[in-house]
Write a protein that holds these residues in place. Structure first.
Motif, PDB file in Angstrom:
ATOM      1  N   LEU A 130     -94.647 -30.306  25.304  1.00 30.76           N
ATOM      2  CA  LEU A 130     -94.304 -31.599  24.712  1.00 30.76           C
ATOM      3  C   LEU A 130     -93.332 -31.424  23.552  1.00 30.76           C
ATOM      4  O   LEU A 130     -92.329 -32.152  23.441  1.00 30.76           O
ATOM      5  CB  LEU A 130     -95.573 -32.292  24.231  1.00 30.76           C
ATOM      6  N   TYR A 131     -93.594 -30.455  22.681  1.00 26.57           N
ATOM      7  CA  TYR A 131     -92.687 -30.211  21.557  1.00 26.57           C
ATOM      8  C   TYR A 131     -91.302 -29.804  22.048  1.00 26.57           C
ATOM      9  O   TYR A 131     -90.276 -30.280  21.532  1.00 26.57           O
ATOM     10  CB  TYR A 131     -93.246 -29.114  20.651  1.00 26.57           C
ATOM     11  N   ARG A 132     -91.249 -28.914  23.035  1.00 29.84           N
ATOM     12  CA  ARG A 132     -89.953 -28.472  23.547  1.00 29.84           C
ATOM     13  C   ARG A 132     -89.176 -29.640  24.149  1.00 29.84           C
ATOM     14  O   ARG A 132     -87.957 -29.756  23.969  1.00 29.84           O
ATOM     15  CB  ARG A 132     -90.138 -27.367  24.595  1.00 29.84           C
ATOM     16  N   LEU A 133     -89.878 -30.509  24.860  1.00 30.63           N
ATOM     17  CA  LEU A 133     -89.222 -31.659  25.491  1.00 30.63           C
ATOM     18  C   LEU A 133     -88.580 -32.566  24.439  1.00 30.63           C
ATOM     19  O   LEU A 133     -87.433 -32.994  24.582  1.00 30.63           O
ATOM     20  CB  LEU A 133     -90.240 -32.436  26.321  1.00 30.63           C
ATOM     21  N   ILE A 134     -89.317 -32.838  23.369  1.00 29.29           N
ATOM     22  CA  ILE A 134     -88.821 -33.774  22.353  1.00 29.29           C
ATOM     23  C   ILE A 134     -87.688 -33.158  21.549  1.00 29.29           C
ATOM     24  O   ILE A 134     -86.635 -33.777  21.345  1.00 29.29           O
ATOM     25  CB  ILE A 134     -89.975 -34.199  21.430  1.00 29.29           C
ATOM     26  N   ILE A 135     -87.869 -31.917  21.085  1.00 29.02           N
ATOM     27  CA  ILE A 135     -86.850 -31.291  20.240  1.00 29.02           C
ATOM     28  C   ILE A 135     -85.570 -31.043  21.015  1.00 29.02           C
ATOM     29  O   ILE A 135     -84.457 -31.174  20.478  1.00 29.02           O
ATOM     30  CB  ILE A 135     -87.394 -29.981  19.648  1.00 29.02           C
ATOM     31  N   SER A 136     -85.688 -30.723  22.297  1.00 29.14           N
ATOM     32  CA  SER A 136     -84.506 -30.435  23.105  1.00 29.14           C
ATOM     33  C   SER A 136     -83.625 -31.658  23.312  1.00 29.14           C
ATOM     34  O   SER A 136     -82.460 -31.532  23.720  1.00 29.14           O
ATOM     35  CB  SER A 136     -84.923 -29.862  24.461  1.00 29.14           C
ATOM     36  N   LYS A 137     -84.143 -32.849  23.042  1.00 28.32           N
ATOM     37  CA  LYS A 137     -83.334 -34.060  23.185  1.00 28.32           C
ATOM     38  C   LYS A 137     -82.251 -34.170  22.118  1.00 28.32           C
ATOM     39  O   LYS A 137     -81.288 -34.914  22.276  1.00 28.32           O
ATOM     40  CB  LYS A 137     -84.222 -35.304  23.110  1.00 28.32           C
ATOM     41  N   ALA A 138     -82.414 -33.445  21.001  1.00 33.64           N
ATOM     42  CA  ALA A 138     -81.464 -33.556  19.886  1.00 33.64           C
ATOM     43  C   ALA A 138     -80.072 -33.122  20.334  1.00 33.64           C
ATOM     44  O   ALA A 138     -79.906 -32.130  21.047  1.00 33.64           O
ATOM     45  CB  ALA A 138     -81.931 -32.711  18.712  1.00 33.64           C
ATOM     46  N   GLU A 139     -79.067 -33.864  19.898  1.00 36.02           N
ATOM     47  CA  GLU A 139     -77.694 -33.554  20.288  1.00 36.02           C
ATOM     48  C   GLU A 139     -77.198 -32.281  19.608  1.00 36.02           C
ATOM     49  O   GLU A 139     -76.625 -31.411  20.244  1.00 36.02           O
ATOM     50  CB  GLU A 139     -76.780 -34.740  19.948  1.00 36.02           C
ATOM     51  N   ASP A 140     -77.379 -32.171  18.301  1.00 29.54           N
ATOM     52  CA  ASP A 140     -76.949 -30.983  17.559  1.00 29.54           C
ATOM     53  C   ASP A 140     -78.188 -30.136  17.290  1.00 29.54           C
ATOM     54  O   ASP A 140     -78.730 -30.108  16.186  1.00 29.54           O
ATOM     55  CB  ASP A 140     -76.267 -31.409  16.260  1.00 29.54           C
ATOM     56  N   LEU A 141     -78.631 -29.398  18.308  1.00 27.69           N
ATOM     57  CA  LEU A 141     -79.903 -28.681  18.225  1.00 27.69           C
ATOM     58  C   LEU A 141     -79.924 -27.624  17.125  1.00 27.69           C
ATOM     59  O   LEU A 141     -80.902 -27.551  16.365  1.00 27.69           O
ATOM     60  CB  LEU A 141     -80.240 -28.048  19.578  1.00 27.69           C
ATOM     61  N   PRO A 142     -78.902 -26.764  16.959  1.00 27.06           N
ATOM     62  CA  PRO A 142     -78.961 -25.761  15.879  1.00 27.06           C
ATOM     63  C   PRO A 142     -79.116 -26.397  14.498  1.00 27.06           C
ATOM     64  O   PRO A 142     -79.887 -25.913  13.664  1.00 27.06           O
ATOM     65  CB  PRO A 142     -77.626 -25.018  16.013  1.00 27.06           C
ATOM     66  N   ARG A 143     -78.391 -27.482  14.260  1.00 26.08           N
ATOM     67  CA  ARG A 143     -78.494 -28.139  12.951  1.00 26.08           C
ATOM     68  C   ARG A 143     -79.862 -28.782  12.766  1.00 26.08           C
ATOM     69  O   ARG A 143     -80.441 -28.745  11.671  1.00 26.08           O
ATOM     70  CB  ARG A 143     -77.395 -29.184  12.825  1.00 26.08           C
ATOM     71  N   VAL A 144     -80.400 -29.359  13.835  1.00 33.42           N
ATOM     72  CA  VAL A 144     -81.723 -29.978  13.756  1.00 33.42           C
ATOM     73  C   VAL A 144     -82.787 -28.933  13.455  1.00 33.42           C
ATOM     74  O   VAL A 144     -83.699 -29.166  12.645  1.00 33.42           O
ATOM     75  CB  VAL A 144     -82.041 -30.722  15.069  1.00 33.42           C
ATOM     76  N   LEU A 145     -82.681 -27.765  14.069  1.00 35.69           N
ATOM     77  CA  LEU A 145     -83.651 -26.702  13.781  1.00 35.69           C
ATOM     78  C   LEU A 145     -83.553 -26.240  12.330  1.00 35.69           C
ATOM     79  O   LEU A 145     -84.572 -25.923  11.706  1.00 35.69           O
ATOM     80  CB  LEU A 145     -83.421 -25.521  14.737  1.00 35.69           C
ATOM     81  N   ASP A 146     -82.339 -26.197  11.781  1.00 32.74           N
ATOM     82  CA  ASP A 146     -82.183 -25.874  10.364  1.00 32.74           C
ATOM     83  C   ASP A 146     -82.889 -26.903   9.487  1.00 32.74           C
ATOM     84  O   ASP A 146     -83.509 -26.565   8.473  1.00 32.74           O
ATOM     85  CB  ASP A 146     -80.701 -25.818   9.997  1.00 32.74           C
ATOM     86  N   ILE A 147     -82.799 -28.168   9.877  1.00 34.98           N
ATOM     87  CA  ILE A 147     -83.442 -29.235   9.103  1.00 34.98           C
ATOM     88  C   ILE A 147     -84.957 -29.139   9.212  1.00 34.98           C
ATOM     89  O   ILE A 147     -85.677 -29.297   8.223  1.00 34.98           O
ATOM     90  CB  ILE A 147     -82.938 -30.609   9.582  1.00 34.98           C
ATOM     91  N   LEU A 148     -85.460 -28.863  10.419  1.00 37.65           N
ATOM     92  CA  LEU A 148     -86.913 -28.799  10.614  1.00 37.65           C
ATOM     93  C   LEU A 148     -87.551 -27.659   9.822  1.00 37.65           C
ATOM     94  O   LEU A 148     -88.756 -27.698   9.543  1.00 37.65           O
ATOM     95  CB  LEU A 148     -87.229 -28.635  12.103  1.00 37.65           C
ATOM     96  N   ALA A 149     -86.763 -26.659   9.457  1.00 34.24           N
ATOM     97  CA  ALA A 149     -87.317 -25.554   8.671  1.00 34.24           C
ATOM     98  C   ALA A 149     -87.797 -26.022   7.300  1.00 34.24           C
ATOM     99  O   ALA A 149     -88.715 -25.422   6.730  1.00 34.24           O
ATOM    100  CB  ALA A 149     -86.265 -24.455   8.517  1.00 34.24           C
ATOM    101  N   PHE A 150     -87.225 -27.104   6.762  1.00 34.40           N
ATOM    102  CA  PHE A 150     -87.608 -27.564   5.419  1.00 34.40           C
ATOM    103  C   PHE A 150     -89.019 -28.154   5.410  1.00 34.40           C
ATOM    104  O   PHE A 150     -89.862 -27.712   4.614  1.00 34.40           O
ATOM    105  CB  PHE A 150     -86.581 -28.564   4.897  1.00 34.40           C
ATOM    106  N   PRO A 151     -89.336 -29.149   6.258  1.00 32.51           N
ATOM    107  CA  PRO A 151     -90.737 -29.620   6.256  1.00 32.51           C
ATOM    108  C   PRO A 151     -91.706 -28.558   6.745  1.00 32.51           C
ATOM    109  O   PRO A 151     -92.877 -28.562   6.359  1.00 32.51           O
ATOM    110  CB  PRO A 151     -90.700 -30.842   7.182  1.00 32.51           C
ATOM    111  N   ALA A 152     -91.251 -27.643   7.598  1.00 35.92           N
ATOM    112  CA  ALA A 152     -92.134 -26.569   8.040  1.00 35.92           C
ATOM    113  C   ALA A 152     -92.519 -25.659   6.879  1.00 35.92           C
ATOM    114  O   ALA A 152     -93.647 -25.166   6.811  1.00 35.92           O
ATOM    115  CB  ALA A 152     -91.459 -25.756   9.148  1.00 35.92           C
ATOM    116  N   LEU A 153     -91.611 -25.451   5.942  1.00 39.38           N
ATOM    117  CA  LEU A 153     -91.868 -24.556   4.809  1.00 39.38           C
ATOM    118  C   LEU A 153     -92.496 -25.265   3.623  1.00 39.38           C
ATOM    119  O   LEU A 153     -93.411 -24.744   2.980  1.00 39.38           O
ATOM    120  CB  LEU A 153     -90.553 -23.911   4.357  1.00 39.38           C
ATOM    121  N   TYR A 154     -92.003 -26.484   3.313  1.00 40.02           N
ATOM    122  CA  TYR A 154     -92.352 -27.114   2.038  1.00 40.02           C
ATOM    123  C   TYR A 154     -93.096 -28.432   2.187  1.00 40.02           C
ATOM    124  O   TYR A 154     -93.341 -29.101   1.186  1.00 40.02           O
ATOM    125  CB  TYR A 154     -91.072 -27.363   1.222  1.00 40.02           C
TER     126      TYR A 154
END
Length: 753
Positions: free
Chosen positions: A268-292
């Motif tokens: 389910l997570y892979r399906l939703i995240i993979s929809k993002a158009e700019d995936l590398p940038r989105v993963l960079d953004i997701l690192a912030f709530p994941a860490l802080y």
């Protein structure tokens, strides 16, 4: 009905469908599924619903059959045409005639459409919504549609259109009133009981099992989403394994089994995240709530150097797993962090959070080095705080918190240029609390220096970076003193107190060395220059202070050091000899004691003869309030003279408030507090006597280190302490002895020359 991924929308839709079917209310239901090629588009929606309605209403089947015979290509037409031809018109005809089995009791009118967001085409989703809205408004069948979906941005926009709002009722599964956590706790408790009673290996389970803290953790990790709890139960309930070992594998208390526990959730997570158009940038953004945790969008954009408001756009397809509120972004599912941080689960979406954290630190250093103060307001020291916390409490090696990017950014950080604008700000007068150093700048530079201190022994490179950054700070302070404040005694005093007196040769008593002269001693706040001195002065404030003191002594030498001490002593004497300040304090003291000095001055004979003489100042009572033991307030009743002379604790100076008995009882009166009148009877600002005592104690330690400075020599020759020095005769005597010693030394130097 909308909610985050895994909130239980489909389970609720199925339960509603079953119950409505039993009660004769259900016309049909369609469940979209992104992973099923037969149910991830709208082509079969109308045919499926029409077939279901035909079973419930036989007359409807005959009518639809005739319409299909008349137009065999009807299923190739638009969704609106199909709905109108195969559902709306025939259903209106059948219900209008009343020829259906349930006509005497209830009329089936509900159609359920679940997983609208899993339809492959965004345009098809919007077309279907507008078709259903038109059917609801224009037909007389009074059909009701239950639409279940994730809160995707395009669907939220469609539901918010004016012509949609009038026929819409929203149900939020993740609303504050929805007690999902309690429901999940009940669900887990019931399922664990079933496992303990019916599992093949129930006899191997320990007692108690599971531990209450384990259940608490699972409820917290679920974040209100049933899919997490259901996945846990399916994994633990495997008939081929011991349930306690499977649960321990989830908590990483034992090696994992071959089958991973969160396969369905990960898909389910892979399906939703993979929809993002700019995936590398989105993963960079997701690192912030994941860490802080919840993190500011503005800070993310500053660190990643993105355009303003771009994070919201980049995350538009992920609103079913992330939430944006009050300018912060966070995860709806706490388990999403575990997914991103485990390569075996995330695959190509894996994020090395440790490396990402070091990247954030390096970017922050570069940002504060290259951007103006106005732009630096858009970023905080959050990543530094996380790194510092881990450096103190983690078992990892300190080398794990250093990277080549951080070293390069630190080597290029212009410490001298960073501090100079703040140190050269005009020093405000006494009692003025203005400061031009922003909160973010102050938090960053303190955290940055603490970080360098923590990693300085990792390698030769980190050691060189640390000492060079400290040296640049010290050079900046000395340059500002020479260029801007060469005649300013206040600035020299602050520099001397925070950066020179911590040398072991000075041997100051503890309470003198670590007094908080900015806030506790009267109100001695001397602007941005003083703020910076306070940030890095004294081991109680910053771990770098001893190293800074060592560098200062190396840079200034003996002659320049004596000049700084002399100007600092001049500041102390100018304050100790200021009779105007003493009269201000005396005026306040007399008011507390009940004296009226104006009447005594204007009518001395009348005052002495006609009015009974008031008790002496030493016997008047007042309420003395002071702080001790890290902020705990102590309040006691004593005489004013005794309070001034003995209320200073042995372990340091602290704020003292002297309040009249009348003021004190007014503040304690519940009626006054409840009516809000207490705001108008606050005690006056603290007097300057604590600062006076502090400088009186400090002067004998400064004068022996002071060189010849003519203004200081002139003040020493006058020996004119203000009248309030009489309250502390022993301290005043020691200070005068230090003055005499200093004058004799100056006379000997002059004679020797």
């Amino acid at each position: 009905m909308k909610g985050g991924a895994g909130a239980g929308k489909s389970a609720i839709a199925r339960s509603v469908a079953e119950r409505c079917s039993e009660e004769g209310l259900l016309l049909g239901a369609f469940f979209f599924s992104a992973g099923d090629t037969s149910r991830n588009h709208v082509e079969k929606l109308v045919a499926t619903l029409s077939s279901q309605i035909s079973i419930i209403l036989p007359d409807f089947r005959d009518t639809v059959a005739t319409l299909i015979e008349n137009d065999p290509l009807i299923f190739n037409r638009s969704i609106r045409t199909q709905f109108s031809t195969l559902i709306t018109r025939p259903l209106s005809m059948v219900l209008a005639n009343g020829n259906h089995p349930a006509a005497s009791t209830v009329t089936p009118r509900l159609i359920i459409i679940d997983g609208l967001d899993e339809c492959s085409s965004f345009e098809s989703q919007r077309d279907l919504l507008f078709t259903l809205q038109e059917v609801t408004n224009t037909t007389t069948t009074h059909i009701r549609f239950l639409i279940c979906s994730r809160p995707e941005s395009h669907l939220n926009s469609a539901f918010s259109l004016p012509h949609m709002v009038t026929t819409l009722r929203n149900i939020f599964l993740d609303d504050d009133d929805y007690t999902a956590a309690q429901d999940i706790r009940v669900y887990l408790g019931g399922k664990f009981e079933q496992i303990k009673e019916g599992h093949p290996f129930k006899h191997t389970l320990p007692d108690p099992w599971p531990m209450p803290e384990m259940v608490d953790t699972l409820v917290d990790k679920s974040s209100g989403q049933f899919i997490y709890a259901a996945t846990i139960i399916r994994y633990v309930d495997s008939p081929r394994h011991r349930p306690d070992q499977r649960l321990n594998a989830i908590f990483k208390l034992r090696p994992p089994f071959k089958d991973l526990p969160f396969t369905e959730l990960d898909a389910l997570y892979r399906l939703i995240i993979s929809k993002a158009e700019d995936l590398p940038r989105v993963l960079d953004i997701l690192a912030f709530p994941a860490l802080y945790g919840y993190y500011s969008l503005r800070y993310i954009e500053a660190i990643l150097q993105l355009e303003p408001r771009s994070v919201e756009v980049l995350l538009a397809d992920l609103y079913s797993i992330v939430t944006i509120s009050y300018g912060d972004v966070g995860f709806l599912h706490k388990s999403l962090t575990d997914f991103l941080a485990e390569p075996q689960r995330a695959g190509d979406l894996y994020q090395d959070l440790s490396r990402a954290q070091l990247s954030h630190v390096a970017r922050m250093i570069s940002f504060f080095s290259t951007h103006s103060a106005s732009l630096r307001r858009n970023i905080s020291a959050g990543p530094f705080d996380r790194v510092l916390w881990e450096l103190h409490y983690s078992d990892n090696m300190k080398a794990d918190y250093v990277s080549s990017d951080i070293l390069q950014a630190s080597q290029q950080f212009a410490t001298f240029e960073f501090f100079r604008p703040f140190l050269t700000c005009n020093i405000p007068k006494l009692r003025n609390r203005t400061s031009s150093m922003g909160r973010n700048d102050k938090d960053f530079i303190q955290s940055y220096f603490r970080y360098l201190y923590c990693i300085k022994d990792v390698s030769q490179s980190t050691r060189l970076v640390y000492w060079e950054q400290m040296r640049q700070y010290c050079k900046c302070v000395l340059a500002v003193l020479d260029d801007n404040w060469s005649s300013n005694w206040n600035a020299h005093f602050l520099c001397m107190y925070y950066h020179l007196l911590h040398d072991l040769h000075c041997r100051l008593p503890w309470k003198l060395l670590y007094a908080n002269i900015h806030h506790d001693l009267g109100d001695m706040h001397l602007g941005t220059f003083g703020d910076i001195m306070l940030c890095f002065g004294g081991r109680i404030w910053h771990p770098c202070s001893n190293d800074i003191t060592r560098i200062f002594h190396d840079l200034i030498g003996d002659i320049k050091g004596e000049a700084i001490f002399a100007k600092s002593a001049s500041f102390c004497l100018s304050f100790l000899c200021d009779e105007w300040l003493a009269s201000q304090d005396a005026g306040r003291t007399y008011r507390i004691a009940g004296h009226d000095r104006r009447k005594k001055r204007e009518h001395p004979w009348h005052w002495r003869q006609m009015v009974p003489r008031p008790p002496s100042l030493g016997t008047q009572l007042a309420v003395i309030t002071f702080q001790k033991d890290w902020g705990n307030k102590i309040c006691k009743l004593t005489s004013i003279r005794k309070a001034l002379r003995y209320s200073i604790p042995d372990d340091g100076y602290t704020s003292i408030h002297v309040t009249t008995m009348h003021e004190h009882f007014q503040l304690l009166n519940p009626q006054v507090r409840n009516t809000g009148q207490a705001m108008s009877i606050k005690p006056e600002q603290p007097q300057q006597w604590l600062l006076y005592v502090f400088l009186l104690d400090l002067l004998p330690h400064i004068l022996p280190l002071s060189g010849r400075y003519e203004p200081l020599v002139m003040m020493c020759r006058k020996k004119c302490f203000s009248s309030r020095s009489q309250i502390w005769p022993k301290k005043s005597r020691r200070a005068r002895q230090a003055i005499d010693t200093y004058l004799r030394r100056m006379d000997l130097q002059e004679g020797g020359e």
